[in-house]
Design a protein around this motif. Structure first.
Motif, mmCIF file in Angstrom:
data_model
loop_
_atom_site.group_PDB
_atom_site.id
_atom_site.type_symbol
_atom_site.label_atom_id
_atom_site.label_comp_id
_atom_site.label_asym_id
_atom_site.label_seq_id
_atom_site.Cartn_x
_atom_site.Cartn_y
_atom_site.Cartn_z
ATOM 1 N N LYS A 1 85.773 42.108 35.093
ATOM 2 C CA LYS A 1 86.414 41.757 36.361
ATOM 3 C C LYS A 1 86.085 42.819 37.408
ATOM 4 C CE LYS A 1 90.418 39.707 36.487
ATOM 5 N NZ LYS A 1 89.855 38.555 37.177
ATOM 6 N N PRO A 2 86.143 42.474 38.683
ATOM 7 C CA PRO A 2 85.829 43.439 39.742
ATOM 8 C C PRO A 2 86.619 44.743 39.594
ATOM 9 C CG PRO A 2 86.101 41.249 40.671
ATOM 10 C CD PRO A 2 86.512 41.170 39.213
ATOM 11 N N GLY A 3 85.907 45.847 39.675
ATOM 12 C CA GLY A 3 86.544 47.160 39.563
ATOM 13 C C GLY A 3 87.051 47.478 38.172
ATOM 14 N N HIS A 4 86.721 46.632 37.201
ATOM 15 C CA HIS A 4 87.199 46.792 35.816
ATOM 16 C C HIS A 4 88.726 46.800 35.748
ATOM 17 C CE1 HIS A 4 83.056 47.539 34.847
ATOM 18 N NE2 HIS A 4 83.023 48.592 35.628
ATOM 19 N N VAL A 5 89.353 46.042 36.653
ATOM 20 C CA VAL A 5 90.816 45.927 36.659
ATOM 21 C C VAL A 5 91.183 44.670 35.886
ATOM 22 C CG1 VAL A 5 92.891 45.662 38.068
ATOM 23 C CG2 VAL A 5 91.043 47.179 38.828
ATOM 24 N N GLY A 6 91.897 44.876 34.777
ATOM 25 C CA GLY A 6 92.252 43.775 33.897
ATOM 26 C C GLY A 6 93.300 42.858 34.488
ATOM 27 N N ILE A 7 93.475 41.734 33.836
ATOM 28 C CA ILE A 7 94.485 40.765 34.254
ATOM 29 C C ILE A 7 95.869 41.396 34.278
ATOM 30 C CG2 ILE A 7 95.668 38.638 33.523
ATOM 31 C CD1 ILE A 7 92.938 37.594 32.614
ATOM 32 N N ASP A 8 96.117 42.340 33.365
ATOM 33 C CA ASP A 8 97.417 43.009 33.310
ATOM 34 C C ASP A 8 97.560 44.118 34.343
ATOM 35 O OD1 ASP A 8 95.781 44.955 32.225
ATOM 36 O OD2 ASP A 8 96.826 45.065 30.298
ATOM 37 N N GLY A 9 96.541 44.289 35.215
ATOM 38 C CA GLY A 9 96.593 45.287 36.280
ATOM 39 C C GLY A 9 96.070 46.660 35.885
ATOM 40 N N ASN B 1 93.464 49.567 35.109
ATOM 41 C CA ASN B 1 92.101 49.898 35.493
ATOM 42 C C ASN B 1 91.404 50.434 34.247
ATOM 43 O OD1 ASN B 1 89.700 51.226 36.340
ATOM 44 N ND2 ASN B 1 90.530 51.323 38.417
ATOM 45 N N LEU B 2 90.542 49.623 33.663
ATOM 46 C CA LEU B 2 89.924 49.960 32.393
ATOM 47 C C LEU B 2 88.902 51.077 32.516
ATOM 48 C CD1 LEU B 2 89.512 46.350 30.991
ATOM 49 C CD2 LEU B 2 91.395 47.957 30.651
ATOM 50 N N GLU B 3 88.390 51.280 33.695
ATOM 51 C CA GLU B 3 87.397 52.326 33.914
ATOM 52 C C GLU B 3 88.039 53.716 33.959
ATOM 53 O OE1 GLU B 3 83.433 52.528 36.572
ATOM 54 O OE2 GLU B 3 85.276 52.276 37.729
ATOM 55 N N THR B 4 89.270 53.783 34.462
ATOM 56 C CA THR B 4 89.935 55.086 34.607
ATOM 57 C C THR B 4 91.137 55.259 33.684
ATOM 58 O OG1 THR B 4 91.307 54.255 36.420
ATOM 59 C CG2 THR B 4 89.217 55.337 37.005
ATOM 60 N N ALA B 5 91.754 54.160 33.257
ATOM 61 C CA ALA B 5 92.958 54.258 32.423
ATOM 62 C C ALA B 5 93.019 53.119 31.399
ATOM 63 C CB ALA B 5 94.203 54.246 33.305
ATOM 64 N N PRO B 6 92.056 53.060 30.475
ATOM 65 C CA PRO B 6 92.069 51.972 29.489
ATOM 66 C C PRO B 6 93.292 52.008 28.582
ATOM 67 C CG PRO B 6 90.452 53.626 28.874
ATOM 68 C CD PRO B 6 90.943 53.983 30.247
ATOM 69 N N GLU B 7 93.956 53.141 28.534
ATOM 70 C CA GLU B 7 95.172 53.252 27.721
ATOM 71 C C GLU B 7 96.306 52.378 28.242
ATOM 72 O OE1 GLU B 7 95.381 56.518 30.824
ATOM 73 O OE2 GLU B 7 93.817 55.740 29.500
ATOM 74 N N GLY C 1 87.259 55.262 19.948
ATOM 75 C CA GLY C 1 87.506 55.069 21.367
ATOM 76 C C GLY C 1 88.361 53.840 21.623
ATOM 77 N N PHE C 2 88.554 53.538 22.892
ATOM 78 C CA PHE C 2 89.366 52.389 23.287
ATOM 79 C C PHE C 2 88.603 51.096 23.026
ATOM 80 C CE2 PHE C 2 91.153 55.759 25.921
ATOM 81 C CZ PHE C 2 92.511 55.586 25.671
ATOM 82 N N ILE C 3 89.340 50.076 22.607
ATOM 83 C CA ILE C 3 88.790 48.730 22.509
ATOM 84 C C ILE C 3 89.470 47.908 23.593
ATOM 85 C CG2 ILE C 3 90.471 48.014 20.752
ATOM 86 C CD1 ILE C 3 88.222 46.210 19.581
ATOM 87 N N VAL C 4 88.667 47.164 24.348
ATOM 88 C CA VAL C 4 89.202 46.293 25.398
ATOM 89 C C VAL C 4 88.421 44.984 25.380
ATOM 90 C CG1 VAL C 4 89.947 48.212 26.879
ATOM 91 C CG2 VAL C 4 87.709 47.191 27.236
#
Length: 141
Positions: A43-51, A53-59, A33-36
């Motif tokens: 972060k709020p909403g699982h939105v990374g610093i790079d913008g 969305n890790l919850e819906t598009a970790p790729e 699976g994905f590693i993050v």
């Protein structure tokens, strides 16, 4: 009439009691699976610093974010899963300290090969799961 238990039998019984009380060795598991990084995941909403969305598009999460941003690099790493029928990803395992070190070695090598712009970091991680069901002791990545 008193019966005496032979000394060898008493020793065997004692050792058997000890063996039964020891925890079973953890079985090795493999997770793909994905590693993050945990910092961005938390972060709020699982939105990374790079913008991403890790919850819906970790790729969309970049290696650059995971290794070049101090908070991300130092915060540890998680392995994600998307359960059957789910529309979002969730944390399957949290890497232990030794696993975080191995993950950084892996990610640093990826960055060295392409400059850190790489996205969609899917790994095959082998290791053991801690008694809490979420801590992952990484053997190979």
């Amino acid at each position: 009439m008193t019966r005496h238990v032979p000394a060898n039998l008493a020793k065997v019984a004692f050792l058997l009691c000890i063996a039964i009380s020891l925890p079973a060795p953890a079985a090795s598991v493999t997770h793909e699976g994905f590693i993050v990084d945990k910092y961005c995941w938390d972060k709020p909403g699982h939105v990374g610093i790079d913008g991403s969305n890790l919850e819906t598009a970790p790729e969309a999460h970049t290696v650059h974010c995971m290794v070049d941003i101090a908070s991300c690099r130092d915060g540890g790493f998680v392995l994600l899963e998307k359960k059957s029928g789910a529309s979002v990803y969730s944390v399957k395992y949290v890497l232990d300290a030794a696993g975080n070190t191995k993950a950084l070695e892996f990610l640093d090598a990826l960055k060295a090969s392409d400059g850190g712009g790489r996205k969609s970091v899917i790994v095959s991680a082998e290791g053991t799961v801690g008694s809490d069901g979420s801590t992952f002791s990484l053997t190979t990545l």
